[in-house]
Scaffold this motif. Structure first.
Motif, mmCIF file in Angstrom:
data_model
loop_
_atom_site.group_PDB
_atom_site.id
_atom_site.type_symbol
_atom_site.label_atom_id
_atom_site.label_comp_id
_atom_site.label_asym_id
_atom_site.label_seq_id
_atom_site.Cartn_x
_atom_site.Cartn_y
_atom_site.Cartn_z
ATOM 1 N N ASN A 224 0.823 -1.215 0.000
ATOM 2 C CA ASN A 224 0.000 0.000 0.000
ATOM 3 C C ASN A 224 0.857 1.264 0.000
ATOM 4 O O ASN A 224 0.553 2.245 0.685
ATOM 5 N N GLY A 225 1.948 1.198 -0.750
ATOM 6 C CA GLY A 225 2.827 2.350 -0.888
ATOM 7 C C GLY A 225 3.869 2.498 0.196
ATOM 8 O O GLY A 225 4.774 3.334 0.080
ATOM 9 N N GLN A 226 3.785 1.693 1.246
ATOM 10 C CA GLN A 226 4.739 1.803 2.345
ATOM 11 C C GLN A 226 5.906 0.823 2.162
ATOM 12 O O GLN A 226 5.687 -0.339 1.806
ATOM 13 N N PRO A 227 7.135 1.260 2.399
ATOM 14 C CA PRO A 227 8.295 0.388 2.230
ATOM 15 C C PRO A 227 8.223 -0.869 3.106
ATOM 16 O O PRO A 227 7.828 -0.790 4.276
ATOM 17 N N VAL A 228 8.590 -1.999 2.534
ATOM 18 C CA VAL A 228 8.593 -3.279 3.250
ATOM 19 C C VAL A 228 10.005 -3.869 3.308
ATOM 20 O O VAL A 228 10.493 -4.267 4.368
ATOM 21 N N ALA A 229 10.642 -3.941 2.154
ATOM 22 C CA ALA A 229 11.972 -4.544 2.063
ATOM 23 C C ALA A 229 12.580 -4.170 0.721
ATOM 24 O O ALA A 229 11.897 -3.622 -0.157
ATOM 25 N N ALA A 230 13.872 -4.462 0.559
ATOM 26 C CA ALA A 230 14.542 -4.237 -0.720
ATOM 27 C C ALA A 230 15.431 -5.430 -1.021
ATOM 28 O O ALA A 230 16.071 -5.985 -0.122
ATOM 29 N N ALA A 231 15.431 -5.854 -2.283
ATOM 30 C CA ALA A 231 16.325 -6.928 -2.730
ATOM 31 C C ALA A 231 17.424 -6.292 -3.569
ATOM 32 O O ALA A 231 17.139 -5.637 -4.572
ATOM 33 N N ILE A 232 18.666 -6.472 -3.152
ATOM 34 C CA ILE A 232 19.793 -5.753 -3.744
ATOM 35 C C ILE A 232 20.777 -6.739 -4.349
ATOM 36 O O ILE A 232 21.248 -7.669 -3.668
ATOM 37 N N SER A 233 21.124 -6.561 -5.615
ATOM 38 C CA SER A 233 22.167 -7.407 -6.202
ATOM 39 C C SER A 233 23.523 -6.873 -5.773
ATOM 40 O O SER A 233 23.728 -5.662 -5.680
ATOM 41 N N SER A 234 24.442 -7.785 -5.499
ATOM 42 C CA SER A 234 25.776 -7.372 -5.076
ATOM 43 C C SER A 234 26.776 -8.463 -5.451
ATOM 44 O O SER A 234 26.388 -9.540 -5.919
ATOM 45 N N VAL A 235 28.041 -8.179 -5.237
ATOM 46 C CA VAL A 235 29.102 -9.088 -5.664
ATOM 47 C C VAL A 235 30.079 -9.334 -4.518
ATOM 48 O O VAL A 235 30.498 -8.397 -3.843
ATOM 49 N N ALA A 236 30.408 -10.613 -4.310
ATOM 50 C CA ALA A 236 31.512 -10.960 -3.425
ATOM 51 C C ALA A 236 32.726 -11.143 -4.340
ATOM 52 O O ALA A 236 32.799 -12.147 -5.061
#
Length: 233
Positions: A85-97
């Motif tokens: 409903n427009g409110q932030p819940v989580a973020a999935a972030i690509s990254s590198v080791a």
């Protein structure tokens, strides 16, 4: 003789033109289907680390391209933003080791707005079969050991493998790979903690733009190939 050569050259040229036209036509006809499959594959991975019932936005297209040393690469990484409903819940972030035993290990790390890890998956690596490849969910549940973990601060010494007195197990015969993944996840969580508000607001110095608008959406369709050739330690 010369006439025969000219005739064969024309035939070959026409054959090449015909083949090129067929390839182009097939590509055009299948483009939509391929994009649909890629989109579905992307959603499958994202929903494996952020429960779909927790959000109601278009997760695959609500994304940003960002660049930051904490994400382990000089290349732009993608951040998928989950909202309810427009409110932030989580973020999935690509990254590198960048310090895997056989080079880069590509990851996607989901972090809840309270700073806890929602889930982690490896996307691509070249680690050793039977040793380093235990970071794959299909080989081992080790990657789920990040679920629910919180980074207290940047000096949180618990974020290390048990061999380094941390809270994450290493694999039997393989320490380099889990050590690299633990550090990369830690750095990614640290990045999110620093930039959470700016990410959801769509602003910030390290924000390169909305990934879909620039046609640079991170494709996960080719990212779960696993190749390996050497022993780990």
């Amino acid at each position: 003789m010369r006439i025969a050569i000219q005739k064969n050259s024309k035939i070959l040229a026409l054959f090449a033109i015909a083949c090129t036209a067929v390839v182009g036509l097939v590509n055009e006809l299948t483009k939509g289907h391929i994009q649909t499959q890629q989109q579905q594959h992307l959603l499958t991975i994202l929903h494996s680390i952020i429960e779909p019932g927790r959000l109601n936005n278009d997760l695959a297209n609500d994304c940003r391209l960002v660049t930051d040393p904490l994400l382990g690469s000089t290349e732009p990484q993608t951040v998928y933003l989950a909202r309810l409903n427009g409110q932030p819940v989580a973020a999935a972030i690509s990254s590198v080791a960048p310090d895997g035993y056989n080079g880069n290990i590509e990851l996607i790390v989901a972090v809840n707005t309270d700073g806890s890890v929602s889930g982690v998956r490896q996307l691509k690596h070249n680690e050793t079969p039977g040793l380093g490849d235990k970071i794959e969910i299909r080989k081992s549940d080790w990657i789920t050991s990040f679920n629910g973990k919180v980074l207290r601060d940047e000096k949180d010494s618990r974020w290390a493998v048990t061999k380094d007195n941390g809270m994450f197990d290493q694999f039997t015969g393989a320490t380099i790979t889990p050590r690299a993944v633990v550090n990369a996840v830690k750095q990614t969580v640290s990045y999110f903690n620093k930039h959470q508000q700016a990410l959801f607001a769509g602003e910030g110095e390290n924000l390169n733009g909305a990934c879909r608008d620039e046609g640079q959406g991170y494709s996960l369709s080719k990212s779960q190939e696993s190749e390996s050739s050497r022993g780990d330690s």
